[in-house]
Design a protein around this motif. Sequence first.
Motif, PDB file in Angstrom:
ATOM      1  N   VAL A  64      48.797 -26.949 -24.376  1.00 36.32           N
ATOM      2  CA  VAL A  64      49.455 -25.906 -23.583  1.00 36.32           C
ATOM      3  C   VAL A  64      49.524 -24.605 -24.374  1.00 36.32           C
ATOM      4  O   VAL A  64      49.204 -23.517 -23.865  1.00 36.32           O
ATOM      5  CB  VAL A  64      50.859 -26.365 -23.155  1.00 36.32           C
ATOM      6  CG1 VAL A  64      51.627 -25.208 -22.513  1.00 36.32           C
ATOM      7  CG2 VAL A  64      50.756 -27.533 -22.189  1.00 36.32           C
ATOM      8  N   VAL A  65      49.922 -24.700 -25.650  1.00 34.07           N
ATOM      9  CA  VAL A  65      50.022 -23.500 -26.485  1.00 34.07           C
ATOM     10  C   VAL A  65      48.648 -22.868 -26.686  1.00 34.07           C
ATOM     11  O   VAL A  65      48.478 -21.645 -26.571  1.00 34.07           O
ATOM     12  CB  VAL A  65      50.659 -23.846 -27.844  1.00 34.07           C
ATOM     13  CG1 VAL A  65      50.599 -22.648 -28.788  1.00 34.07           C
ATOM     14  CG2 VAL A  65      52.104 -24.293 -27.650  1.00 34.07           C
ATOM     15  N   VAL A  68      47.134 -21.771 -22.820  1.00 33.88           N
ATOM     16  CA  VAL A  68      47.900 -20.908 -21.925  1.00 33.88           C
ATOM     17  C   VAL A  68      48.319 -19.603 -22.597  1.00 33.88           C
ATOM     18  O   VAL A  68      48.294 -18.539 -21.976  1.00 33.88           O
ATOM     19  CB  VAL A  68      49.139 -21.663 -21.396  1.00 33.88           C
ATOM     20  CG1 VAL A  68      50.005 -20.747 -20.529  1.00 33.88           C
ATOM     21  CG2 VAL A  68      48.706 -22.889 -20.595  1.00 33.88           C
ATOM     22  N   ILE A  69      48.701 -19.668 -23.881  1.00 32.13           N
ATOM     23  CA  ILE A  69      49.188 -18.468 -24.568  1.00 32.13           C
ATOM     24  C   ILE A  69      48.008 -17.668 -25.106  1.00 32.13           C
ATOM     25  O   ILE A  69      47.245 -18.164 -25.943  1.00 32.13           O
ATOM     26  CB  ILE A  69      50.136 -18.857 -25.724  1.00 32.13           C
ATOM     27  CG1 ILE A  69      51.346 -19.609 -25.166  1.00 32.13           C
ATOM     28  CG2 ILE A  69      50.584 -17.623 -26.485  1.00 32.13           C
ATOM     29  CD1 ILE A  69      52.325 -20.057 -26.227  1.00 32.13           C
ATOM     30  N   PRO A  70      47.816 -16.440 -24.646  1.00 28.91           N
ATOM     31  CA  PRO A  70      46.689 -15.622 -25.118  1.00 28.91           C
ATOM     32  C   PRO A  70      46.813 -15.269 -26.601  1.00 28.91           C
ATOM     33  O   PRO A  70      47.915 -15.233 -27.160  1.00 28.91           O
ATOM     34  CB  PRO A  70      46.775 -14.359 -24.244  1.00 28.91           C
ATOM     35  CG  PRO A  70      47.625 -14.741 -23.076  1.00 28.91           C
ATOM     36  CD  PRO A  70      48.585 -15.765 -23.584  1.00 28.91           C
ATOM     37  N   LYS A  71      45.689 -14.996 -27.206  1.00 27.38           N
ATOM     38  CA  LYS A  71      45.652 -14.624 -28.618  1.00 27.38           C
ATOM     39  C   LYS A  71      46.441 -13.338 -28.878  1.00 27.38           C
ATOM     40  O   LYS A  71      47.083 -13.185 -29.924  1.00 27.38           O
ATOM     41  CB  LYS A  71      44.199 -14.454 -29.068  1.00 27.38           C
ATOM     42  CG  LYS A  71      44.019 -14.087 -30.536  1.00 27.38           C
ATOM     43  CD  LYS A  71      42.543 -14.025 -30.869  1.00 27.38           C
ATOM     44  CE  LYS A  71      42.329 -13.648 -32.328  1.00 27.38           C
ATOM     45  NZ  LYS A  71      42.816 -12.265 -32.607  1.00 27.38           N
ATOM     46  N   TRP A  73      49.169 -12.427 -27.613  1.00 31.39           N
ATOM     47  CA  TRP A  73      50.605 -12.709 -27.707  1.00 31.39           C
ATOM     48  C   TRP A  73      50.975 -13.184 -29.112  1.00 31.39           C
ATOM     49  O   TRP A  73      51.978 -12.747 -29.673  1.00 31.39           O
ATOM     50  CB  TRP A  73      51.013 -13.743 -26.679  1.00 31.39           C
ATOM     51  CG  TRP A  73      50.948 -13.252 -25.262  1.00 31.39           C
ATOM     52  CD1 TRP A  73      50.274 -12.157 -24.785  1.00 31.39           C
ATOM     53  CD2 TRP A  73      51.586 -13.853 -24.132  1.00 31.39           C
ATOM     54  NE1 TRP A  73      50.433 -12.038 -23.438  1.00 31.39           N
ATOM     55  CE2 TRP A  73      51.233 -13.052 -22.998  1.00 31.39           C
ATOM     56  CE3 TRP A  73      52.379 -14.964 -23.950  1.00 31.39           C
ATOM     57  CZ2 TRP A  73      51.685 -13.355 -21.713  1.00 31.39           C
ATOM     58  CZ3 TRP A  73      52.834 -15.277 -22.672  1.00 31.39           C
ATOM     59  CH2 TRP A  73      52.486 -14.469 -21.573  1.00 31.39           C
ATOM     60  N   THR A  74      50.200 -14.102 -29.661  1.00 31.61           N
ATOM     61  CA  THR A  74      50.500 -14.588 -31.009  1.00 31.61           C
ATOM     62  C   THR A  74      50.304 -13.473 -32.037  1.00 31.61           C
ATOM     63  O   THR A  74      51.047 -13.402 -33.025  1.00 31.61           O
ATOM     64  CB  THR A  74      49.614 -15.789 -31.355  1.00 31.61           C
ATOM     65  OG1 THR A  74      48.233 -15.429 -31.199  1.00 31.61           O
ATOM     66  CG2 THR A  74      49.932 -16.971 -30.455  1.00 31.61           C
ATOM     67  N   TYR A  84      47.545 -19.516 -37.517  1.00 33.71           N
ATOM     68  CA  TYR A  84      47.423 -20.282 -36.271  1.00 33.71           C
ATOM     69  C   TYR A  84      46.515 -21.499 -36.466  1.00 33.71           C
ATOM     70  O   TYR A  84      46.851 -22.615 -36.065  1.00 33.71           O
ATOM     71  CB  TYR A  84      46.874 -19.380 -35.169  1.00 33.71           C
ATOM     72  CG  TYR A  84      46.736 -20.071 -33.836  1.00 33.71           C
ATOM     73  CD1 TYR A  84      47.782 -20.067 -32.921  1.00 33.71           C
ATOM     74  CD2 TYR A  84      45.553 -20.727 -33.491  1.00 33.71           C
ATOM     75  CE1 TYR A  84      47.655 -20.691 -31.696  1.00 33.71           C
ATOM     76  CE2 TYR A  84      45.421 -21.366 -32.275  1.00 33.71           C
ATOM     77  CZ  TYR A  84      46.474 -21.339 -31.378  1.00 33.71           C
ATOM     78  OH  TYR A  84      46.345 -21.983 -30.170  1.00 33.71           O
ATOM     79  N   ARG A 156      39.792 -20.018 -28.453  1.00 31.83           N
ATOM     80  CA  ARG A 156      40.742 -19.021 -27.946  1.00 31.83           C
ATOM     81  C   ARG A 156      40.008 -17.842 -27.306  1.00 31.83           C
ATOM     82  O   ARG A 156      40.603 -17.071 -26.555  1.00 31.83           O
ATOM     83  CB  ARG A 156      41.636 -18.521 -29.077  1.00 31.83           C
ATOM     84  CG  ARG A 156      42.402 -19.633 -29.770  1.00 31.83           C
ATOM     85  CD  ARG A 156      43.375 -19.081 -30.780  1.00 31.83           C
ATOM     86  NE  ARG A 156      44.541 -18.499 -30.127  1.00 31.83           N
ATOM     87  CZ  ARG A 156      45.447 -17.760 -30.752  1.00 31.83           C
ATOM     88  NH1 ARG A 156      45.291 -17.482 -32.044  1.00 31.83           N
ATOM     89  NH2 ARG A 156      46.498 -17.292 -30.112  1.00 31.83           N
ATOM     90  N   ALA A 160      39.930 -21.031 -23.646  1.00 29.01           N
ATOM     91  CA  ALA A 160      41.230 -20.582 -23.147  1.00 29.01           C
ATOM     92  C   ALA A 160      41.101 -19.547 -22.022  1.00 29.01           C
ATOM     93  O   ALA A 160      41.757 -19.686 -20.980  1.00 29.01           O
ATOM     94  CB  ALA A 160      42.078 -20.043 -24.300  1.00 29.01           C
ATOM     95  N   ARG A 164      42.425 -20.250 -18.098  1.00 32.05           N
ATOM     96  CA  ARG A 164      43.382 -19.400 -17.381  1.00 32.05           C
ATOM     97  C   ARG A 164      42.756 -18.788 -16.133  1.00 32.05           C
ATOM     98  O   ARG A 164      43.444 -18.568 -15.125  1.00 32.05           O
ATOM     99  CB  ARG A 164      43.897 -18.299 -18.312  1.00 32.05           C
ATOM    100  CG  ARG A 164      44.755 -18.819 -19.459  1.00 32.05           C
ATOM    101  CD  ARG A 164      45.472 -17.684 -20.169  1.00 32.05           C
ATOM    102  NE  ARG A 164      44.554 -16.779 -20.839  1.00 32.05           N
ATOM    103  CZ  ARG A 164      44.164 -16.912 -22.103  1.00 32.05           C
ATOM    104  NH1 ARG A 164      44.615 -17.932 -22.836  1.00 32.05           N
ATOM    105  NH2 ARG A 164      43.330 -16.038 -22.654  1.00 32.05           N
TER     106      ARG A 164
END
Length: 262
Positions: A64-65, A68-71, A73-74, A84, A156, A160, A164
Amino acid sequence: MDLFLWGILPYIMVAVLVGGTIWRYRYDQFGWTTRSSQLYESRLLRIGSPLFHFGILVVVIGHVVGLVIPKAWTDAFGVSEDMYHLAALGLGTIAGFATLVGVGILIYRRRTTGPVFMATTKNDKTMYIVLVAAIVAGLATTVLSVVGPPHEVTYRETVAPWFRSLFVFQPDIAAMSASSLDFKVHTVIGMLLFMLWPFTRLVHAFTAPVHYLFRPYIVYRSRDGRPTTARGIRRGWAPVGTTDRTPDRKAGRSGTKTGGRR
Protein backbone atom coordinates in the motif's frame (compact mmCIF):
# COMPACT_ATOMS: atom_id res chain seq x y z
CA MET A 1 0.16 -8.15 -25.25
CA ASP A 2 0.98 -5.06 -23.17
CA LEU A 3 -2.51 -3.72 -23.81
CA PHE A 4 -4.08 -6.94 -22.59
CA LEU A 5 -1.81 -7.46 -19.56
CA TRP A 6 -1.76 -3.90 -18.25
CA GLY A 7 -4.92 -2.38 -19.71
CA ILE A 8 -7.52 -5.17 -19.77
CA LEU A 9 -6.45 -7.97 -17.40
CA PRO A 10 -6.55 -5.77 -14.25
CA TYR A 11 -10.25 -5.05 -14.82
CA ILE A 12 -10.97 -8.70 -15.57
CA MET A 13 -9.27 -9.51 -12.27
CA VAL A 14 -11.46 -7.01 -10.39
CA ALA A 15 -14.62 -8.36 -12.05
CA VAL A 16 -13.75 -11.95 -11.12
CA LEU A 17 -12.73 -10.95 -7.58
CA VAL A 18 -15.89 -8.94 -6.86
CA GLY A 19 -18.29 -11.16 -8.79
CA GLY A 20 -16.79 -14.36 -7.38
CA THR A 21 -16.95 -13.03 -3.83
CA ILE A 22 -20.63 -12.08 -4.21
CA TRP A 23 -21.42 -15.47 -5.74
CA ARG A 24 -19.57 -17.29 -2.97
CA TYR A 25 -21.42 -15.33 -0.29
CA ARG A 26 -24.84 -15.94 -1.86
CA TYR A 27 -24.47 -19.62 -2.67
CA ASP A 28 -21.76 -21.00 -0.37
CA GLN A 29 -21.99 -19.27 3.00
CA PHE A 30 -21.37 -22.55 4.80
CA GLY A 31 -18.10 -22.85 2.89
CA TRP A 32 -17.05 -19.30 3.77
CA THR A 33 -14.50 -20.50 6.28
CA THR A 34 -10.90 -21.58 6.69
CA ARG A 35 -12.18 -25.04 7.70
CA SER A 36 -10.20 -24.98 10.92
CA SER A 37 -8.06 -28.07 11.48
CA GLN A 38 -6.57 -27.23 14.87
CA LEU A 39 -8.12 -30.33 16.44
CA TYR A 40 -6.08 -32.55 14.13
CA GLU A 41 -2.70 -30.87 14.68
CA SER A 42 -1.77 -27.79 16.67
CA ARG A 43 2.02 -27.78 17.21
CA LEU A 44 2.99 -26.75 13.67
CA LEU A 45 -0.09 -24.54 13.41
CA ARG A 46 1.02 -22.48 16.42
CA ILE A 47 4.30 -21.74 14.63
CA GLY A 48 3.28 -21.39 11.01
CA SER A 49 0.04 -19.45 11.37
CA PRO A 50 1.44 -16.40 13.25
CA LEU A 51 4.48 -16.26 10.95
CA PHE A 52 2.27 -16.25 7.87
CA HIS A 53 -0.46 -13.90 9.07
CA PHE A 54 1.76 -11.27 10.69
CA GLY A 55 4.21 -11.49 7.79
CA ILE A 56 1.51 -11.07 5.15
CA LEU A 57 0.06 -8.13 7.09
CA VAL A 58 3.38 -6.26 6.89
CA VAL A 59 3.69 -7.22 3.22
CA VAL A 60 0.25 -5.76 2.45
CA ILE A 61 1.08 -2.54 4.30
CA GLY A 62 4.34 -2.30 2.36
CA HIS A 63 2.50 -2.70 -0.94
CA VAL A 64 0.00 0.00 0.00
CA VAL A 65 2.79 2.43 0.93
CA GLY A 66 4.85 1.64 -2.15
CA LEU A 67 2.04 1.71 -4.70
CA VAL A 68 -0.37 4.32 -3.37
CA ILE A 69 1.93 7.00 -1.91
CA PRO A 70 3.68 8.95 -4.70
CA LYS A 71 7.41 9.55 -4.59
CA ALA A 72 6.84 13.31 -4.41
CA TRP A 73 5.06 12.88 -1.06
CA THR A 74 7.92 11.01 0.59
CA ASP A 75 10.38 13.55 -0.85
CA ALA A 76 8.29 16.33 0.70
CA PHE A 77 8.63 14.69 4.12
CA GLY A 78 12.40 14.50 3.73
CA VAL A 79 12.60 10.77 3.05
CA SER A 80 15.43 10.29 0.59
CA GLU A 81 15.45 7.55 -2.02
CA ASP A 82 18.25 5.73 -0.20
CA MET A 83 16.34 5.83 3.10
CA TYR A 84 13.18 4.58 1.39
CA HIS A 85 14.92 1.66 -0.29
CA LEU A 86 16.77 0.74 2.89
CA ALA A 87 13.49 0.54 4.80
CA ALA A 88 11.89 -1.40 1.95
CA LEU A 89 14.77 -3.87 1.88
CA GLY A 90 14.80 -4.37 5.65
CA LEU A 91 11.08 -4.65 6.38
CA GLY A 92 10.20 -6.21 3.04
CA THR A 93 12.81 -8.93 3.27
CA ILE A 94 12.04 -9.83 6.88
CA ALA A 95 8.28 -9.86 6.30
CA GLY A 96 8.65 -11.75 3.04
CA PHE A 97 10.80 -14.49 4.52
CA ALA A 98 8.51 -14.76 7.56
CA THR A 99 5.53 -15.17 5.24
CA LEU A 100 7.36 -17.72 3.10
CA VAL A 101 8.51 -19.78 6.11
CA GLY A 102 5.03 -19.58 7.62
CA VAL A 103 3.23 -20.76 4.50
CA GLY A 104 5.88 -23.46 4.04
CA ILE A 105 5.16 -24.82 7.51
CA LEU A 106 1.42 -24.71 6.87
CA ILE A 107 1.78 -26.55 3.56
CA TYR A 108 4.04 -29.18 5.16
CA ARG A 109 1.51 -29.62 7.96
CA ARG A 110 -1.35 -29.91 5.50
CA ARG A 111 0.52 -32.47 3.39
CA THR A 112 1.72 -34.67 6.26
CA THR A 113 -1.37 -34.62 8.49
CA GLY A 114 -3.89 -37.06 7.01
CA PRO A 115 -7.21 -35.50 8.07
CA VAL A 116 -5.96 -32.00 7.19
CA PHE A 117 -4.82 -33.13 3.75
CA MET A 118 -8.16 -34.84 3.10
CA ALA A 119 -9.96 -31.54 3.80
CA THR A 120 -7.87 -29.67 1.21
CA THR A 121 -9.74 -28.94 -2.01
CA LYS A 122 -8.24 -28.80 -5.51
CA ASN A 123 -8.80 -25.05 -5.59
CA ASP A 124 -6.83 -24.68 -2.36
CA LYS A 125 -3.96 -26.74 -3.72
CA THR A 126 -3.81 -24.47 -6.77
CA MET A 127 -4.02 -21.43 -4.50
CA TYR A 128 -1.02 -22.57 -2.46
CA ILE A 129 1.09 -22.92 -5.61
CA VAL A 130 0.18 -19.44 -6.83
CA LEU A 131 0.55 -17.94 -3.34
CA VAL A 132 4.07 -19.32 -2.90
CA ALA A 133 4.98 -18.14 -6.41
CA ALA A 134 3.71 -14.64 -5.57
CA ILE A 135 5.72 -14.53 -2.33
CA VAL A 136 8.92 -15.74 -4.00
CA ALA A 137 8.49 -13.29 -6.87
CA GLY A 138 7.84 -10.48 -4.40
CA LEU A 139 11.00 -11.30 -2.48
CA ALA A 140 12.95 -11.30 -5.72
CA THR A 141 11.63 -7.87 -6.70
CA THR A 142 12.44 -6.47 -3.24
CA VAL A 143 16.03 -7.64 -3.35
CA LEU A 144 16.64 -6.81 -7.03
CA SER A 145 15.16 -3.32 -6.67
CA VAL A 146 17.83 -2.49 -4.10
CA VAL A 147 20.90 -4.41 -5.25
CA GLY A 148 20.28 -3.89 -8.96
CA PRO A 149 21.97 -1.28 -11.16
CA PRO A 150 21.84 2.15 -9.48
CA HIS A 151 20.33 3.88 -12.52
CA GLU A 152 17.69 1.25 -13.21
CA VAL A 153 14.11 2.49 -13.39
CA THR A 154 12.36 1.57 -10.11
CA TYR A 155 8.79 0.46 -9.46
CA ARG A 156 7.97 3.88 -7.98
CA GLU A 157 8.41 5.32 -11.46
CA THR A 158 6.70 2.50 -13.36
CA VAL A 159 4.47 0.07 -11.44
CA ALA A 160 3.16 2.61 -8.91
CA PRO A 161 1.96 5.19 -11.51
CA TRP A 162 0.36 2.38 -13.52
CA PHE A 163 -1.41 1.05 -10.41
CA ARG A 164 -2.80 4.46 -9.48
CA SER A 165 -3.91 5.10 -13.06
CA LEU A 166 -6.19 2.05 -12.93
CA PHE A 167 -8.47 3.79 -10.44
CA VAL A 168 -9.23 6.61 -12.86
CA PHE A 169 -9.78 4.15 -15.75
CA GLN A 170 -6.82 5.50 -17.70
CA PRO A 171 -4.22 2.71 -17.47
CA ASP A 172 -0.69 4.01 -17.94
CA ILE A 173 0.37 1.07 -20.09
CA ALA A 174 3.62 2.74 -21.14
CA ALA A 175 4.76 3.11 -17.53
CA MET A 176 4.14 -0.56 -16.75
CA SER A 177 5.78 -1.65 -20.01
CA ALA A 178 8.93 0.20 -18.94
CA SER A 179 9.25 -1.80 -15.71
CA SER A 180 11.67 -4.70 -15.35
CA LEU A 181 10.74 -8.31 -15.99
CA ASP A 182 10.69 -9.28 -12.31
CA PHE A 183 8.01 -6.69 -11.53
CA LYS A 184 5.94 -7.78 -14.51
CA VAL A 185 6.07 -11.42 -13.42
CA HIS A 186 5.18 -10.51 -9.84
CA THR A 187 2.25 -8.38 -11.01
CA VAL A 188 0.80 -11.07 -13.27
CA ILE A 189 1.07 -13.71 -10.53
CA GLY A 190 -0.57 -11.30 -8.08
CA MET A 191 -3.52 -10.73 -10.41
CA LEU A 192 -3.90 -14.49 -10.89
CA LEU A 193 -3.92 -14.95 -7.11
CA PHE A 194 -6.71 -12.38 -6.70
CA MET A 195 -8.77 -14.13 -9.38
CA LEU A 196 -8.47 -17.39 -7.45
CA TRP A 197 -9.18 -15.68 -4.12
CA PRO A 198 -13.00 -15.98 -3.98
CA PHE A 199 -12.95 -19.70 -4.75
CA THR A 200 -10.49 -20.77 -2.03
CA ARG A 201 -10.14 -20.56 1.74
CA LEU A 202 -8.55 -17.12 1.31
CA VAL A 203 -12.05 -15.67 1.08
CA HIS A 204 -12.25 -15.67 4.89
CA ALA A 205 -9.94 -12.63 4.86
CA PHE A 206 -12.92 -10.52 3.77
CA THR A 207 -14.78 -11.19 7.00
CA ALA A 208 -14.14 -10.22 10.59
CA PRO A 209 -16.14 -11.26 13.69
CA VAL A 210 -17.04 -7.67 14.54
CA HIS A 211 -20.57 -8.65 15.58
CA TYR A 212 -19.09 -10.83 18.31
CA LEU A 213 -18.17 -7.68 20.24
CA PHE A 214 -21.86 -6.82 20.57
CA ARG A 215 -23.22 -10.22 21.52
CA PRO A 216 -24.61 -10.62 25.04
CA TYR A 217 -23.24 -13.09 27.53
CA ILE A 218 -24.61 -16.58 28.13
CA VAL A 219 -26.19 -16.89 31.58
CA TYR A 220 -26.40 -20.38 33.03
CA ARG A 221 -28.82 -21.30 35.86
CA SER A 222 -27.89 -23.85 38.47
CA ARG A 223 -29.75 -27.18 38.68
CA ASP A 224 -28.78 -28.05 42.28
CA GLY A 225 -31.55 -26.01 43.90
CA ARG A 226 -29.24 -23.83 45.94
CA PRO A 227 -30.95 -20.68 47.26
CA THR A 228 -30.14 -17.43 45.62
CA THR A 229 -27.96 -14.89 47.34
CA ALA A 230 -29.30 -11.88 49.15
CA ARG A 231 -28.47 -9.75 46.18
CA GLY A 232 -30.55 -11.94 43.92
CA ILE A 233 -29.68 -13.24 40.50
CA ARG A 234 -27.45 -11.04 38.44
CA ARG A 235 -28.90 -10.90 34.97
CA GLY A 236 -26.94 -10.88 31.77
CA TRP A 237 -27.73 -8.80 28.76
CA ALA A 238 -31.16 -9.19 27.22
CA PRO A 239 -31.35 -12.01 24.66
CA VAL A 240 -31.09 -11.01 21.03
CA GLY A 241 -34.24 -11.62 18.99
CA THR A 242 -36.19 -13.29 21.84
CA THR A 243 -38.72 -12.19 24.42
CA ASP A 244 -37.19 -10.69 27.56
CA ARG A 245 -38.26 -12.74 30.59
CA THR A 246 -37.28 -12.22 34.20
CA PRO A 247 -36.01 -15.53 35.61
CA ASP A 248 -37.22 -16.67 39.01
CA ARG A 249 -35.92 -19.27 41.42
CA LYS A 250 -38.24 -21.91 40.10
CA ALA A 251 -37.00 -21.37 36.56
CA GLY A 252 -33.46 -21.46 37.87
CA ARG A 253 -33.98 -24.90 39.42
CA SER A 254 -35.40 -26.30 36.21
CA GLY A 255 -32.28 -25.40 34.30
CA THR A 256 -33.60 -22.47 32.27
CA LYS A 257 -30.91 -20.74 30.20
CA THR A 258 -31.24 -17.11 29.30
CA GLY A 259 -28.94 -14.52 27.89
CA GLY A 260 -26.95 -14.72 25.04
CA ARG A 261 -23.29 -14.70 24.02
CA ARG A 262 -23.07 -17.81 21.90
